[in-house]
Design a protein around this motif. Structure first.
Motif, PDB file in Angstrom:
ATOM      1  N   HIS A  76       5.598  -1.550   1.360  1.00  0.00           N
ATOM      2  CA  HIS A  76       5.717  -2.404   0.180  1.00  0.00           C
ATOM      3  C   HIS A  76       4.641  -2.026  -0.830  1.00  0.00           C
ATOM      4  N   ILE A  77       4.865  -2.414  -2.068  1.00  0.00           N
ATOM      5  CA  ILE A  77       3.848  -2.234  -3.098  1.00  0.00           C
ATOM      6  C   ILE A  77       2.830  -3.359  -2.952  1.00  0.00           C
ATOM      7  N   GLY A  78       1.570  -2.994  -2.755  1.00  0.00           N
ATOM      8  CA  GLY A  78       0.560  -4.004  -2.516  1.00  0.00           C
ATOM      9  C   GLY A  78       0.117  -4.723  -3.775  1.00  0.00           C
ATOM     10  N   ASP A  79      -0.170  -3.982  -4.835  1.00  0.00           N
ATOM     11  CA  ASP A  79      -0.651  -4.589  -6.078  1.00  0.00           C
ATOM     12  C   ASP A  79       0.336  -4.258  -7.187  1.00  0.00           C
ATOM     13  N   GLU A  80       1.286  -5.146  -7.378  1.00  0.00           N
ATOM     14  CA  GLU A  80       2.320  -4.891  -8.384  1.00  0.00           C
ATOM     15  C   GLU A  80       1.757  -4.961  -9.797  1.00  0.00           C
ATOM     16  N   LYS A  81       0.821  -5.872 -10.034  1.00  0.00           N
ATOM     17  CA  LYS A  81       0.253  -5.995 -11.371  1.00  0.00           C
ATOM     18  C   LYS A  81      -0.428  -4.709 -11.801  1.00  0.00           C
ATOM     19  N   ALA A  82      -1.164  -4.103 -10.879  1.00  0.00           N
ATOM     20  CA  ALA A  82      -1.829  -2.843 -11.202  1.00  0.00           C
ATOM     21  C   ALA A  82      -0.810  -1.756 -11.518  1.00  0.00           C
ATOM     22  N   LEU A  83       0.310  -1.777 -10.799  1.00  0.00           N
ATOM     23  CA  LEU A  83       1.339  -0.768 -11.022  1.00  0.00           C
ATOM     24  C   LEU A  83       1.994  -0.940 -12.389  1.00  0.00           C
ATOM     25  N   TYR A  84       2.315  -2.189 -12.726  1.00  0.00           N
ATOM     26  CA  TYR A  84       3.075  -2.425 -13.951  1.00  0.00           C
ATOM     27  C   TYR A  84       2.202  -2.370 -15.208  1.00  0.00           C
ATOM     28  N   ASN A  85       0.920  -2.702 -15.074  1.00  0.00           N
ATOM     29  CA  ASN A  85       0.071  -2.844 -16.253  1.00  0.00           C
ATOM     30  C   ASN A  85      -0.804  -1.628 -16.530  1.00  0.00           C
ATOM     31  N   SER A  86      -0.819  -0.675 -15.619  1.00  0.00           N
ATOM     32  CA  SER A  86      -1.687   0.487 -15.809  1.00  0.00           C
ATOM     33  C   SER A  86      -1.135   1.387 -16.915  1.00  0.00           C
ATOM     34  N   GLU A  87      -2.043   1.867 -17.774  1.00  0.00           N
ATOM     35  CA  GLU A  87      -1.640   2.775 -18.842  1.00  0.00           C
ATOM     36  C   GLU A  87      -1.717   4.226 -18.411  1.00  0.00           C
ATOM     37  N   ASP A  88      -2.451   4.510 -17.362  1.00  0.00           N
ATOM     38  CA  ASP A  88      -2.592   5.873 -16.851  1.00  0.00           C
ATOM     39  C   ASP A  88      -1.832   6.012 -15.547  1.00  0.00           C
ATOM     40  N   VAL A  89      -1.657   7.247 -15.109  1.00  0.00           N
ATOM     41  CA  VAL A  89      -0.999   7.515 -13.833  1.00  0.00           C
ATOM     42  C   VAL A  89      -1.920   7.096 -12.693  1.00  0.00           C
ATOM     43  N   ILE A  90      -1.450   6.226 -11.835  1.00  0.00           N
ATOM     44  CA  ILE A  90      -2.242   5.745 -10.700  1.00  0.00           C
ATOM     45  C   ILE A  90      -2.174   6.770  -9.584  1.00  0.00           C
ATOM     46  N   THR A  91      -3.329   7.213  -9.130  1.00  0.00           N
ATOM     47  CA  THR A  91      -3.380   8.204  -8.047  1.00  0.00           C
ATOM     48  C   THR A  91      -3.929   7.617  -6.756  1.00  0.00           C
ATOM     49  N   GLU A  92      -4.387   6.370  -6.792  1.00  0.00           N
ATOM     50  CA  GLU A  92      -4.868   5.715  -5.584  1.00  0.00           C
ATOM     51  C   GLU A  92      -3.695   5.060  -4.860  1.00  0.00           C
ATOM     52  N   ASN A  93      -3.816   4.963  -3.568  1.00  0.00           N
ATOM     53  CA  ASN A  93      -2.719   4.441  -2.748  1.00  0.00           C
ATOM     54  C   ASN A  93      -2.573   2.930  -2.934  1.00  0.00           C
ATOM     55  N   LEU A  94      -1.404   2.494  -3.390  1.00  0.00           N
ATOM     56  CA  LEU A  94      -1.112   1.070  -3.536  1.00  0.00           C
ATOM     57  C   LEU A  94      -0.107   0.575  -2.514  1.00  0.00           C
ATOM     58  N   LEU A  95       0.312   1.441  -1.614  1.00  0.00           N
ATOM     59  CA  LEU A  95       1.324   1.043  -0.642  1.00  0.00           C
ATOM     60  C   LEU A  95       0.702   0.227   0.483  1.00  0.00           C
ATOM     61  N   VAL A  96       1.442  -0.747   0.941  1.00  0.00           N
ATOM     62  CA  VAL A  96       1.037  -1.596   2.054  1.00  0.00           C
ATOM     63  C   VAL A  96       2.014  -1.379   3.197  1.00  0.00           C
ATOM     64  N   LYS A  97       1.458  -1.130   4.367  1.00  0.00           N
ATOM     65  CA  LYS A  97       2.284  -1.000   5.563  1.00  0.00           C
ATOM     66  C   LYS A  97       2.566  -2.411   6.076  1.00  0.00           C
ATOM     67  N   SER A  98       3.746  -2.935   5.752  1.00  0.00           N
ATOM     68  CA  SER A  98       4.010  -4.344   6.033  1.00  0.00           C
ATOM     69  C   SER A  98       4.553  -4.590   7.434  1.00  0.00           C
ATOM     70  N   VAL A  99       5.277  -3.659   7.995  1.00  0.00           N
ATOM     71  CA  VAL A  99       5.844  -3.826   9.335  1.00  0.00           C
ATOM     72  C   VAL A  99       5.773  -2.494  10.053  1.00  0.00           C
ATOM     73  N   GLU A 100       5.422  -2.535  11.318  1.00  0.00           N
ATOM     74  CA  GLU A 100       5.451  -1.329  12.138  1.00  0.00           C
ATOM     75  C   GLU A 100       6.088  -1.651  13.476  1.00  0.00           C
ATOM     76  N   LYS A 101       7.011  -0.814  13.899  1.00  0.00           N
ATOM     77  CA  LYS A 101       7.720  -1.040  15.151  1.00  0.00           C
ATOM     78  C   LYS A 101       7.890   0.282  15.877  1.00  0.00           C
ATOM     79  N   LYS A 102       7.495   0.318  17.125  1.00  0.00           N
ATOM     80  CA  LYS A 102       7.653   1.518  17.950  1.00  0.00           C
ATOM     81  C   LYS A 102       8.941   1.372  18.755  1.00  0.00           C
TER      82      LYS A 102
END
Length: 1494
Positions: A660-686
């Motif tokens: 999932h996208i962790g920080d949506e506000k940062a994604l939508y409001n940023s004027e520059d290309v975001i290169t830091e990881n904003l993804l959140v690992k929400s579920v993990e199943k083996k």
């Protein structure tokens, strides 16, 4: 609905039609196959040459229904065969070697049969078996024409049988003439009378007209053994530019001596020319141009080279023979006799209409029509075309129809078309009063469309519908490899293995088909990625390291954006929308890089901007094997506030991870290309087994197909929304290989899973295995759709997709099928009593309870919603009364949806109290009376329930409903005397007494019911109600049945009641037997009373002995031993009750308790004598509660009993924790095994371990603790968990509105952030940043989850095993009366389910980016809980809306019956208000409601 078969091969003529034995057949070639359909577009046959991959170049039907098919190296003749079959099949008759034939035609005139083929040479064969007719022959239907001009000849063919033809080596067709051609011939066609045949080569301005000539001397010299005495000569028809097509006029008299052959030619100068035969004085064949038609003019040009000229307007004959067939068909005429009455209802006289149409046809024996580029149709009548003496034909415009076709359909009329009548289809149309013609046309892509032409509408009516497309042969010729549906619009995109994407439009329910071809996109790679944008008709295509975005406009497509991706090959792409903006994201195989672009899709301002680029750390998981789309409501709609779930990855180590996208506000409001990881690992199943397929539903239900020991296995997982893990809900081994699957969320809140197997599609829905085991959720196939015969190739790829409107699209090989949700077949094995459609049947399978179901009513009553129950019974009474009076069958019963949203009002308002003083009419008085459920209505309703079987409940439930009707009003009248818990017990007690009296003598209360009385502050009033309910004498058996031994708190009150019971026991039946009350008096230490009773029992044989024995001092150890000796003697004689009394006399309370439990099976008696003998602080009593009752509670997983135990032991903390934690955790409280050998537990009616009513108990305890200023040691984590369990339980029970009610009631608690929770629970320990990635300290108290339901609300961590007992069929739980215990479902997996709240499996936890602290504050678990609660509210709301609409439809359907009642006159208005309140409660955007309620 009919399938969409593959399109035809691109050639001048690869489709043909024939009328054979009053049935129309259509054949066309696609690749190396020939498909044959009837006039109703039913599949008849597929012809394929075994072992041959030669493509079909051309084909043609003869008038005897022989089919000649030209392949790359041969011509094969097929003849119709009816031997041993009810339907016609074409079988091979002969193979004629021939190189690359381009065109074929038959000639059946002059009593002979000829076959003409064109390629690099012209070749003519003759059927050697044809002989002159022996009789006059049969007449064609066209002889019914008033002109009496048209006839058909009949040729007699003495052909061999099919089997003989195959066996014999003798050739049937002999070569009689052959001529080389300078250029390859593209079109050949015989004239209708067989005298001529015309030929045309590509880009040739000369049309050759061939005719048979007499032999000359030079011909004999060239004759050889392979040729016969046939010679043909030709004449030219010269044109100023190259000719694109020609067509003979079909309206001629065969074998006539008149020169009536007329040829229509279309030239690149956009002029249509008519050439008429006119022999000279020597009878030499001549043709002259008799008419020129200029439908559309272009600037003249002499360029004969191949150029693209899309605006060439073609003119087509309307075959007069087919018009006459349509009008004078015997079937239609006969049918109109039965239609006469129906037709007379129209405003126009049908006879007049028919006469006017005949007049038009009489004056215009020949007709032409033309389709212009804008879709306008012009129909001309050609007069004097075949008159003698010859005159100039007169062209009359009969009608001009603007925009009769879509401009995109113009391309289908740029080549000759087939026009025919369809009597068989007209016969099937019960209301068809107009003759119709069918027009078959094809475009430059090989797509064939069939249009319906209504002659009455065209010539004599002002109606707008003149032409209607009814069928299409338009699918891929090659195997379909991908099938993608638009999330919001009715568009479908398909791709094949030969580099083409086709776009389709779903036009809803139609008679013949539901998919229209829109346009196509040529691609260079068969594995190109493509997907729809969620908003608007936009589609992207990724190929050759380039992203192209297209927009659909009408039936055209335009490339609006191109974006290069040279360094990053893409393996997965998708789109989502947020805040009315579109986003495109892509996952590259190069270092697992994720790209996100913001895409501006505005006309004349298309733009694509990169806003995010970062790597996903999957080094510990291995290579990505599969990517699953998380296509929930968040990605489908732009106006939701739900967080965006991007995708899931399945990697080499068999790990499934949701991102999932962790920080949506940062994604939508940023004027520059975001290169830091904003993804959140929400579920993990083996996962243990290799994954074959993964599909996620809009409600995040996950279907996974794995392969285990060579077989496919279906696993369905649901979400635990608090811990953000997935839990397996159902699993089954499949008998066949799975090719594809897809989810559909229905308008009434159900989920369907369509699975494509080898030979059929299965549609699964969630059902309950039985009423005895409703908690055992099962998924069953309740619809099976077999693949039609034409595409049953083993191993071909099968694809499945659901459209938003419920249309199921499925593709097999190269054929596309569509079937609407309303007409899906129902599996009789699963649905024993099918409803009108599959959705209604599925609704029944999910066991949704009607409001009048006793379990549903009691749930509302226990929550204090008495008005809901009364309104439901009031509607039930009025509905049954009126329907019974009208003798109408009762199929559905409406529910008062509005009452579910009204606040419970304990007292009547002052305004209503005096309303009767100001009534202005009798109607107002009646309305008020009808809206009130009275005692008289209850009495009458009881009578109805004994006579009328209600739908959706069984006989047992109906008897329980009678009990509720009988006690509801009398019980609610006591609300002023009792508190809420007292009311709950009183209702349960009265239902229990009713059940004992009318249903079963073995009925019992359960510990839940007893708990209400235990916590009631109105126990004295309850005791009086209990005594009154038992008649004149209140005995111990009555007190025990009502649980008084458990719930009376005050010892003095208990003592008073036991004294009363003891007196009643003594005087019971007039016996005056001291033994009957011996135990009770001894427990109260009233030996003197016992002695007095024995003195009065002069009749008793043991009087003297007892008086002598009781006269001693039992404080002396000697006489205590004597009493114990007598007690053991009585035990040996099985006089257990007397033995208990002597044990008490000997001061051995523990032995007396043991006898009560083991021999008498009366734990209440044991508790009572302990409290009376030693008081409430009795050590024996505490030992009894701790070492006997507590193990029983743990064994039976009974939280109600456990709660009672800890409450009695004054253990405040565990009193609350018994509601939450696994009961096994209390085993350490057991201090002795002294009761392990005692099996006689008088266990009351079993209660469920995950009873939703536990939430009421917790709320009561919480309020009580707070009022006493006692700490409530329950974490917010546990509280939310309990609420979620109750919500899920009601959803499982089939009570969606109760679940929705709880969400609304506890929304503030559910949506508290973790920081707010911490402030409430640990006010002095507030952390500045609380990350949900850390392990909660309360995880040790996690409960076992409910492995059922739509969403798994109750599972928050470690699993525990619970044990349940089976209840006797005679025991009745009024709230769960149809529910029996079922064993817990265990899924054997080596790995445990891991939550992201747990440490360990989340290996990325130690790999923090520079934004680690930033993400810690953003990744708040409350966001995901909010998402799931929103989805659940929508889901439950849709189920309630569906029930509301069903109730409205029911009332409207029976309006003429229900109109007598004022309550139903106001029903629609009240339901409207209820639906408005519901939509406000669930806060569901109207766009989503409109989307799903289709």
């Amino acid at each position: 609905m009919l399938p969409i078969p593959p399109r035809e091969n691109l050639s001048s003529k690869c489709v043909d039609s024939i009328l054979y034995k009053d049935q129309r057949y259509i054949a066309y070639g696609s690749l190396n196959q020939v498909f044959i359909y009837d006039s109703n577009f039913n599949y008849i046959q597929k012809i394929i040459v075994d072992g041959s991959q030669e493509q079909v170049n051309t084909l043609a039907f003869s008038e005897n229904a022989k089919l000649a098919v030209g392949y790359e190296a041969s011509i094969i003749i097929y003849i119709p065969n009816e031997e041993g079959s009810n339907t016609i099949r074409w079988v091979m008759q002969e193979i004629i070697p021939y190189s690359n034939p381009k065109c074929l035609d038959w000639n059946d005139n002059n009593n002979e049969e000829f076959l003409l083929a064109g390629s690099k040479k012209l070749t003519l064969w003759r059927n050697r078996t044809c002989k002159p007719p022996t009789s006059e022959g049969t007449k064609d239907l066209t002889n019914l024409s008033e002109t009496n001009e048209l006839e058909t000849s009949s040729i007699t063919v003495t052909s061999l049988s099919v089997q003989e033809n195959i066996k014999t080596s003798e050739k049937i067709y002999e070569l009689i003439w052959e001529e080389e051609s300078a250029s390859e011939i593209s079109i050949v066609s015989f004239s209708p009378d067989g005298t001529f045949f015309a030929t045309l080569t590509d880009y040739d301005s000369l049309v050759k007209i061939w005719y048979k000539r007499n032999f000359v001397e030079s011909d004999y010299a060239s004759m050889n053994s392979e040729t016969s005495s046939f010679r043909y000569d030709f004449l030219y028809l010269s044109h100023p530019r190259s000719v694109v097509s020609f067509d003979w006029r079909k309206t001629v008299k065969k074998n006539s001596k008149k020169n009536n052959n007329i040829l229509l030619t279309m030239c690149r100068d956009n002029i249509c020319r008519l050439w008429a035969q006119n022999n000279d004085e020597n009878n030499n064949y001549k043709f002259f141009m008799c008419k020129m038609i200029e439908p559309f003019c272009l600037p003249p040009s002499l360029n004969h080279t191949p150029v693209s000229e899309p605006k060439i307007s073609y003119v087509h004959w309307i075959d007069n023979r087919e018009i006459h067939r349509a009008i004078y068909s015997a079937n239609v005429i006969e049918k109109r006799k039965f239609q006469k009455k129906w037709i007379q209802k129209t405003s126009e006289n049908p006879n007049k209409i028919q006469k006017e149409l005949k007049d038009i046809l009489k004056e215009n024996q020949d007709m032409l029509f033309h389709v212009s580029p804008d879709g306008t149709v012009v129909i001309w009548g050609v007069q004097n075309l075949n008159t003698y003496p010859i005159s100039i034909p007169h062209l009359v415009v009969l009608i001009k129809i603007p925009k009769a076709f879509s401009p995109s359909d113009f391309s289908f009329f740029k080549s000759p078309v087939l026009i025919y009548s369809n009597p068989a289809a007209q016969e099937l149309n019960a209301l068809c009063s107009s003759p119709e013609l069918m027009v078959i046309a094809h475009n430059h892509r090989g797509i064939i469309n069939c249009y319906e032409m209504n002659l009455y509408n065209i010539f004599l009516s002002s109606q707008e519908i003149h032409f209607r497309m009814v069928y299409s042969w338009a699918a891929h010729q090659n195997s379909i490899t991908n099938l993608i549906c638009h999330p919001n619009l009715p568009y479908i995109a398909t791709s094949d293995s030969k580099k083409e994407i086709m776009i389709w439009y779903n036009n809803g329910i139609q008679a013949k088909k539901s998919l229209d071809w829109v346009t196509s996109i040529n691609i260079n790679e068969s594995n190109a990625l493509f997907e729809w944008f969620t908003e608007g008709p936009y589609i992207y295509v990724y190929q050759d390291n380039k992203i192209n975005i297209y927009v659909l406009t009408d039936r055209a497509i335009q490339n609006v954006i191109s974006f290069e991706m040279n360094e990053y090959p893409i393996i997965y792409m998708n789109t989502f929308s947020k805040k009315k903006s579109s986003y495109l994201y892509a996952l590259s195989s190069n270092t697992n890089t994720l790209f996100i672009w913001k895409v501006q899709l505005k006309e004349d301002d298309y733009k694509m901007t990169l806003i995010y680029k970062s790597n996903i750390d999957l080094n510990d998981y291995g290579k990505i094997l599969k990517v699953v789309s998380l296509s929930d409501f968040s990605s489908a709609f732009t106006y939701t506030n739900i967080p965006i779930g991007l995708f899931g990855t399945y990697t080499e180590d068999k790990s499934l991870i949701y991102w999932h996208i962790g920080d949506e506000k940062a994604l939508y409001n940023s004027e520059d290309v975001i290169t830091e990881n904003l993804l959140v690992k929400s579920v993990e199943k083996k996962l243990n087994d290799p994954v074959i397929l993964i599909k996620n539903s809009k409600l995040n239900t996950l279907a996974i197909v794995t392969e285990c020991e060579g077989k496919h296995k279906l696993n369905i997982f649901i979400n635990d929304i608090y811990n953000l893990v997935i839990k397996r809900q159902f699993s089954m081994t499949l008998s066949s290989k799975v090719y594809d699957m897809d989810w559909y969320f229905t308008s009434e809140g159900q989920q369907f899973l369509a699975i494509g197997f080898e030979k059929e599609v299965h549609i699964l829905c969630r059902t309950k295995k039985s009423e005895e085991k409703p908690q055992y959720v099962k998924w069953e196939a309740f619809s099976k759709v077999p693949y039609p015969e034409e595409t049953k190739e083993e191993g071909s790829k099968k694809l499945i997709k659901w459209l938003e409107n419920g249309t199921l699209i499925y593709a097999n090989k190269f054929v596309i099928y569509s079937i609407d949700k309303w007409v899906l077949p129902q599996n009789q094995d699963i649905i024993h009593k099918p409803k009108a459609n599959l959705l209604l049947s599925a609704n029944d399978k999910t066991h949704r309870l009607p409001l009048y179901h006793p379990q549903h009513l009691l749930s509302y009553i226990l929550w204090g919603r008495y008005n809901v129950a009364k309104d439901g019974l009031n509607i039930l009474y009025h509905y049954l009364s009126l329907m019974r009076k009208a003798e109408k069958e009762i199929k559905e019963i409406p529910s008062p949806l509005w009452s579910l949203f009204e606040e419970e009002n304990e007292t009547v308002s002052q305004s209503k109290k005096y309303n009767f003083l100001f009534r202005t009419s009798i109607e107002e008085e009646n309305t008020e009376d009808e809206n009130t459920f009275t005692n008289e209505k209850a009495r009458l309703l009881t009578e109805y329930l004994y006579q009328i079987k209600l739908p959706y409940i069984n006989k047992h439930d109906q008897m329980n409903l009678v009990g509720i009707v009988n006690i509801l009003l009398s019980t609610t009248e006591q609300k002023t005397q009792l508190d809420e818990n007292g009311m709950r017990y009183l209702i349960s007690m009265k239902l229990f007494t009713y059940s004992r009296k009318f249903i079963s003598q073995n009925a019992q209360l359960n510990f839940r019911d007893i708990t209400w009385a235990y916590y009631s502050e109105s126990q004295d009033v309850l005791i009086n109600f209990c005594k009154n309910s038992c008649g004149e004498k209140f005995l111990w058996k009555d007190a025990r049945a009502l649980g008084l031994g458990f719930w009376i708190k005050n010892n003095a009150t208990l003592r008073r009641q036991v004294e009363l019971i003891a007196r009643n026991q003594y005087m019971n039946n007039g016996e005056n037997n001291p033994y009957n009350c011996f135990i009770l008096y001894m427990a109260m230490r009233k030996l003197k009373v016992v002695i007095g009773l024995w003195k009065n029992a002069v009749w008793h044989p043991e009087r003297e002995k007892m008086l002598n024995f009781l006269d001693h001092d039992f404080t002396d150890s000697r006489w205590q031993k004597a009493a114990l000796k007598n007690a053991f003697a009585l035990l040996s004689k099985r006089r257990f009750e007397n033995a208990v009394g002597f044990f008490l006399l000997g001061d051995r309370l523990s032995d007396a308790v043991n006898v009560c439990i083991k021999q008498l099976n009366d734990v209440q008696l044991a508790i009572t004598i302990c409290r009376l003998y030693e008081g409430d602080d009795s050590e024996v009593l505490r030992d009894l509660y701790t070492n006997y009752l507590l193990p029983q509670a743990i064994k039976n997983n009974d939280r109600w009993l456990a709660n009672h135990i800890f409450s009695y032991l004054n253990d405040k903390e565990n009193t609350l924790q018994s509601i939450f934690v696994p009961l096994d955790s209390f085993k350490d409280r057991i201090t002795s095994q002294s009761y392990t050998d005692l099996s006689g537990f008088e266990y009351f009616q079993e209660t469920k371990a995950e009873d939703p009513i536990l939430l009421i108990l917790y709320q009561n305890l919480k309020d009580n603790y707070k009022s006493l200023r006692m700490p409530v040691n329950v974490t917010p984590f546990q509280e939310k968990k309990l609420i979620f369990k109750a919500i899920n339980s009601y959803e499982i029970m089939g009570c969606p509105m109760l679940s929705l009610d709880l969400i609304n009631k506890y929304s503030e608690t559910l949506l508290k952030t973790e920081e707010e929770e911490e402030k409430l629970y640990h006010p002095k320990e507030i952390s500045k940043s609380f990350s949900f990635l850390s392990k909660p300290s309360t995880s040790k108290n996690n409960l076992d989850s409910l492995n059922s339901g739509l969403l798994d609300w109750g599972s928050f961590g470690y699993n525990t095993t619970t044990t349940t007992t089976t209840t006797s069929t005679n025991n009745y739980d009024w709230l769960n009366q149809t529910i029996k215990s079922s064993p817990k479902m265990h899924w054997s997996e080596n790995s445990t389910i891991t939550s992201i709240d747990e440490n360990g499996p989340l290996r990325s936890e130690d790999k923090k980016s520079s934004l680690g602290d930033f993400n810690s504050s953003l990744n708040n678990k409350n966001v995901y809980i909010d998402q799931s609660i929103t989805l659940l509210k929508w889901y439950l709301g849709l189920r309630a809306i569906w029930d509301g609409f069903n109730s409205i439809a029911n009332v409207l359907e029976n309006e003429y019956v229900l109109v007598e009642s004022q309550i139903f006159k106001q029903f629609i208005k009240k339901m409207h208000n209820g639906l408005k309140k519901l939509s406000k409660l669930i806060n569901m955007p109207i766009e989503i409601i409109n989307c799903v309620l289709i």
